[in-house]
Design an enzyme around this catalytic site. Structure first.
Site, short mmCIF file in Angstrom:
data_model
loop_
_atom_site.label_atom_id
_atom_site.label_comp_id
_atom_site.label_asym_id
_atom_site.label_seq_id
_atom_site.Cartn_x
_atom_site.Cartn_y
_atom_site.Cartn_z
N GLY A 272 -36.06 29.28 -20.22
CA GLY A 272 -36.58 27.99 -20.64
C GLY A 272 -36.00 27.41 -21.92
O GLY A 272 -36.22 26.23 -22.21
N GLU A 306 -35.37 35.80 -19.54
CA GLU A 306 -34.50 35.36 -18.43
C GLU A 306 -33.83 34.03 -18.77
O GLU A 306 -34.07 33.02 -18.10
CB GLU A 306 -35.35 35.14 -17.17
CG GLU A 306 -36.15 36.33 -16.70
CD GLU A 306 -37.12 35.96 -15.57
OE1 GLU A 306 -37.38 34.76 -15.35
OE2 GLU A 306 -37.62 36.89 -14.92
N PRO A 307 -33.00 33.98 -19.80
CA PRO A 307 -32.38 32.71 -20.15
C PRO A 307 -31.25 32.33 -19.20
O PRO A 307 -30.49 33.20 -18.77
CB PRO A 307 -31.82 32.97 -21.56
CG PRO A 307 -31.52 34.44 -21.55
CD PRO A 307 -32.53 35.09 -20.66
N GLY A 308 -31.15 31.07 -18.88
CA GLY A 308 -30.05 30.56 -18.07
C GLY A 308 -29.29 29.50 -18.84
O GLY A 308 -28.23 29.72 -19.40
N ARG A 309 -29.93 28.31 -18.92
CA ARG A 309 -29.28 27.14 -19.51
C ARG A 309 -28.69 27.41 -20.91
O ARG A 309 -27.57 27.02 -21.19
CB ARG A 309 -30.31 26.01 -19.61
CG ARG A 309 -29.72 24.70 -20.09
CD ARG A 309 -30.83 23.71 -20.46
NE ARG A 309 -31.86 23.62 -19.47
CZ ARG A 309 -31.89 22.75 -18.46
NH1 ARG A 309 -30.91 21.88 -18.32
NH2 ARG A 309 -32.89 22.74 -17.61
N ARG A 347 -27.40 16.36 -11.93
CA ARG A 347 -28.46 16.24 -12.95
C ARG A 347 -28.77 14.80 -13.36
O ARG A 347 -29.95 14.44 -13.46
CB ARG A 347 -28.12 17.09 -14.19
CG ARG A 347 -27.91 18.57 -13.88
CD ARG A 347 -27.91 19.45 -15.13
NE ARG A 347 -29.23 19.53 -15.71
CZ ARG A 347 -29.60 18.90 -16.79
NH1 ARG A 347 -28.74 18.18 -17.46
NH2 ARG A 347 -30.83 18.99 -17.22
N CYS A 379 -21.94 6.56 -2.03
CA CYS A 379 -22.58 5.30 -1.64
C CYS A 379 -24.07 5.30 -1.94
O CYS A 379 -24.89 5.23 -1.02
CB CYS A 379 -22.31 5.05 -0.17
SG CYS A 379 -20.56 4.97 0.12
N GLU A 380 -24.41 5.47 -3.19
CA GLU A 380 -25.80 5.35 -3.62
C GLU A 380 -25.81 4.80 -5.03
O GLU A 380 -25.01 5.23 -5.87
CB GLU A 380 -26.50 6.73 -3.67
CG GLU A 380 -26.53 7.42 -2.35
CD GLU A 380 -27.72 8.38 -2.22
OE1 GLU A 380 -28.72 8.21 -2.95
OE2 GLU A 380 -27.62 9.27 -1.38
N TYR A 408 -26.53 24.57 -14.20
CA TYR A 408 -27.09 23.66 -13.19
C TYR A 408 -26.11 22.53 -12.87
O TYR A 408 -26.52 21.39 -12.64
CB TYR A 408 -28.46 23.13 -13.64
CG TYR A 408 -29.41 24.25 -14.00
CD1 TYR A 408 -29.86 25.14 -13.02
CD2 TYR A 408 -29.81 24.47 -15.32
CE1 TYR A 408 -30.70 26.20 -13.34
CE2 TYR A 408 -30.65 25.54 -15.65
CZ TYR A 408 -31.09 26.39 -14.65
OH TYR A 408 -31.91 27.44 -14.97
N1 LLP Z 1 -36.72 32.31 -14.85
C1 LLP Z 1 -37.28 31.61 -13.85
C2 LLP Z 1 -38.35 32.23 -13.07
C3 LLP Z 1 -36.85 30.29 -13.58
O1 LLP Z 1 -37.43 29.60 -12.61
C4 LLP Z 1 -35.83 29.71 -14.36
C5 LLP Z 1 -35.35 28.36 -14.10
C6 LLP Z 1 -35.24 30.50 -15.38
C7 LLP Z 1 -35.72 31.79 -15.60
C8 LLP Z 1 -34.13 29.99 -16.25
O2 LLP Z 1 -34.54 28.90 -16.99
P1 LLP Z 1 -33.57 28.29 -18.13
O3 LLP Z 1 -33.41 29.33 -19.20
O4 LLP Z 1 -32.28 27.98 -17.49
O5 LLP Z 1 -34.28 27.08 -18.59
N2 LLP Z 1 -31.98 22.40 -12.30
C9 LLP Z 1 -32.74 22.12 -13.50
C10 LLP Z 1 -33.30 23.38 -14.12
C11 LLP Z 1 -34.13 24.21 -13.17
C12 LLP Z 1 -34.67 25.48 -13.77
C13 LLP Z 1 -35.30 26.33 -12.73
N3 LLP Z 1 -35.79 27.60 -13.18
C14 LLP Z 1 -31.87 21.32 -14.47
O6 LLP Z 1 -30.71 21.01 -14.14
O7 LLP Z 1 -32.32 20.93 -15.54
#
Ligand code: LLP
Length: 461
Positions: A272, A306-309, A347, A379-380, A408
Site C-alpha cells: 500500500g 507486501e509492497p508492490g508499487r 492507469r 477509439c475511445e 501496474y
Molecule cells: N497485497 C495485497 C493483498 C494487494 O491486494 C496489493 C495490491 C498489494 C499487496 C500491493 O499493494 P501496493 O504496495 O502495490 O500498493 N492497479 C492499481 C493498484 C491495485 C493494487 C491492488 N492490490 C493501480 O494501478 O493503482
C-alpha cells in the site's frame, strides 16, 4: 549537490506557471534515477533512452534494475533503523516480469502472489517457496492445490468458505496448510475508491468481529494450521495514519486471540505504500516501519509486508513516439497523438491517474511550454493520457518518456484494438538488454480458430 543535468541546467528548461503541473526540471529534480544529458538526452540509470527506442521501437517499457535494488535497500534500511525485523514479500502483481522478480529476489525479497500464474512465475524466477505468500479473494481449487503441493510459506485465507475448501483439499492431499486469516479492519485508506480494500463494504477479508471465532474454528479443521492474520487496506497510501489504525486493530485481535489461549506467530501487514506521481505525499518507509513497530512490534510476531508499487513504480518508464499533432482551432490545445495507448498504460483511463511526461531529446525538452492533450490512437475518448498538460511543445516524431510506470503498467496491458503488447527493456548501470520482444502481431490470432462449418472453402485458416 549532484546535478540532474549534464551540461543542461534547470535554467535551460522552461518554467511553467506557479500552482500548475510540475515542470520538466521539477520532475527530473525529484527523480535522481533520471537525468537529461545535453547530448544523449534522457537517461535512466546511465543508459540513454533514445538508444533503446531506436533499437526496439516504441512503445517500449524500460525498467532499471539498479533502481529496484536501491529501493529495496532503502525499504529494508528503514526497518533496520527502526529496530523492527520484517520479511519483505514483493507484490508480484505490480510487475511480474521474470527479470524483475529475479532482481528483487536476489536482493533479498520474497513474493506475494495472487494467482496460480503469479505463483508459477515466482517459482520460475527462483524464489524459494518458503518465501512466497498467496493472497486473493477467489483462489480456485487448482490454485490452492498448486500452493499446497509447493509447500509455500502461507496462504492468506479471505473467507470461511475458502477456509473450508482449503481444509478438504489439504486433507485429501495429506498436506497441512499454514494459513493466516485476512481481516477486513474497516479502515478507509483515503485513496482512490477503486484501490481501497479495507472498508467493511469492500469484498476483501473477514469481518473484524468474526475473525477471532473463525481462527479458533480453523485450528480444529483437518489440514489447517492457523498461524496469524493479514491485513491490506489499499494502495497508493501517502499518510501513515490509516496504516496505524489498521495495524492497531490487528494488534488488539492478536491479544484477544492469545488471551483465549491460541498461538499467533505471524502478522502480514500487506502493501500500500504510495509514491509521488505529481505532488502527492510520497509514502514513507520510515513512517511505515514506525507504524508497524509501535503497534505490532512488541508482540513477538514474525512480521511480513507486501509492497508492490513503492518498489517498482519509479523504476520504470514507458517510451512513446508522437504519431501526429492534431490542431483543433486556435483557442484549443492540440491533441498530441502518441503511439502508446490505454491498452499499454491503463492507469490514466481507469483511475484518472497522473503520470509525468518528459521528452527524450534535450532540444525538445528545452522548447517553450504549451498546453496539449496527450492521447493514444485507441477509439475511445477515455484513451487520454493527459488533458491540458503544459509540456515543451511536442512535434511529430518526438519521443517521450511516461514516468513512474514500473508498477501496474505492463501487467495491466491488453491487446485492445489488435495492438500487440509492447517490448520491454531492462537497464542496469550502463548496460541494457531486451527482456521482452514486441509481440508479433500474428500472435494475436495464433490461438483462434474458425469452425469448419463457418470457414467454408477458400477462407484462410
Ligand atoms: N497485497 C495485497 C493483498 C494487494 O491486494 C496489493 C495490491 C498489494 C499487496 C500491493 O499493494 P501496493 O504496495 O502495490 O500498493 N492497479 C492499481 C493498484 C491495485 C493494487 C491492488 N492490490 C493501480 O494501478 O493503482
Amino acid at each position: 549537490m549532484p546535478s540532474h543535468f549534464n551540461s543542461l541546467s534547470a535554467a535551460d528548461l522552461p518554467d511553467h506557471e506557479a500552482g500548475g503541473d510540475p515542470t520538466t526540471a521539477e520532475l527530473l529534480a525529484a527523480r535522481p534515477q533520471l537525468r537529461l544529458d545535453a547530448l544523449c538526452g534522457l537517461m535512466l540509470e546511465r543508459v540513454p533512452l533514445a538508444g533503446i527506442a531506436d533499437a526496439l521501437g516504441t512503445p517500449v517499457w524500460v525498467t532499471g534494475a539498479g533502481i529496484l535494488r536501491a529501493r529495496l535497500r532503502r525499504l529494508q534500511a528503514a526497518f533496520d533503523e527502526a529496530g523492527q525485523a520484517v520479511a519483505i514479500h514483493y507484490a508480484v502483481k505490480a510487475n511480474d516480469h521474470l527479470a524483475i522478480l529475479r532482481v528483487l529476489s536476489q536482493a533479498g525479497a520474497g513474493a506475494d502472489v495472487v494467482s496460480g500464474g503469479e505463483l508459477q512465475r515466482a517459482l520460475l524466477a527462483g524464489i524459494d517457496p518458503e518465501r512466497i505468500v498467496f493472497s486473493g479473494v477467489g483462489k480456485t481449487d487448482d490454485e490452492l492445490r498448486l500452493a499446497l503441493s509447493r509447500s509455500i510459506a502461507q496462504i492468506n485465507v479471505e473467507s470461511r468458505e475458502e477456509l473450508e475448501r482449503l481444509s478438504s483439499l489439504a486433507a485429501a492431499a495429506g498436506a497441512r496448510a499454514r494459513i493466516v486469516l485476512r481481516v477486513n479492519p474497516d479502515v478507509d485508506a483515503g485513496t482512490h475508491a477503486k484501490i481501497t480494500t479495507g472498508r467493511a463494504d469492500d469484498k476483501f477479508g473477514i469481518g473484524r468481529e468474526e475473525a477471532a471465532a473463525l481462527y479458533a474454528e480453523a485450528a480444529a479443521l483437518d489440514g489447517i494450521e492457523p498461524v496469524g492474520f493479514a491485513v491490506h487496506i489499499g494502495s497508493q497510501i501517502g499518510e501513515p495514519a490509516p496504516f496505524r489504525t489498521a495495524f492497531a486493530r490487528i494488534a488488539t485481535l492478536v491479544r484477544q486471540v492469545r488471551e483465549a489461549g491460541r498461538a499467533v506467530s505471524v502478522v502480514d501487514c500487506g502493501g500500500g505504500l504510495g509514491v509521488r506521481y505529481r505532488d502527492e505525499p510520497e509514502g514513507s518507509p520510515r513512517a511505515l516501519a514506525h507504524a508497524i513497530r509501535d503497534t505490532l512490534g512488541g508482540l513477538g510476531l514474525r512480521l511480513v509486508i507486501e509492497p508492490g508499487r513503492w518498489l517498482v513504480a519509479p523504476a520504470g518508464v514507458l517510451l512513446s513516439r508522437v504519431v501526429r499533432v492534431k490542431r483543433s482551432g486556435e483557442d484549443r490545445p492540440p491533441f498530441v497523438v502518441l503511439d502508446a495507448a490505454m491498452n499499454d498504460l491503463l492507469r490514466p483511463s481507469l483511475y484518472e491517474a497522473w503520470h509525468g511526461v518528459v521528452p527524450l531529446g534535450a532540444a525538445s525538452a528545452a522548447r517553450p511550454a504549451q498546453a496539449a492533450h496527450l492521447v493514444g490512437p485507441v477509439c475511445e475518448t477515455g484513451d487520454t493520457l493527459a488533458r491540458d498538460r503544459r509540456l515543451p511543445a511536442l512535434r511529430e516524431g518526438d519521443r517521450v518518456a511516461i514516468l513512474d510506470t514500473g508498477a501496474y503498467g505492463a501487467v495491466m496491458s491488453s491487446t485492445y484494438n489488435a495492438r500487440p503488447l509492447a517490448a520491454h527493456a531492462m537497464v542496469d548501470g550502463d548496460r541494457w538488454g531486451c527482456i521482452r520482444e514486441r509481440q508479433p502481431v500474428e500472435r494475436l490470432w495464433a490461438h483462434e480458430t474458425v469452425p469448419d462449418w463457418i470457414a467454408g472453402a477458400g477462407t484462410p485458416r
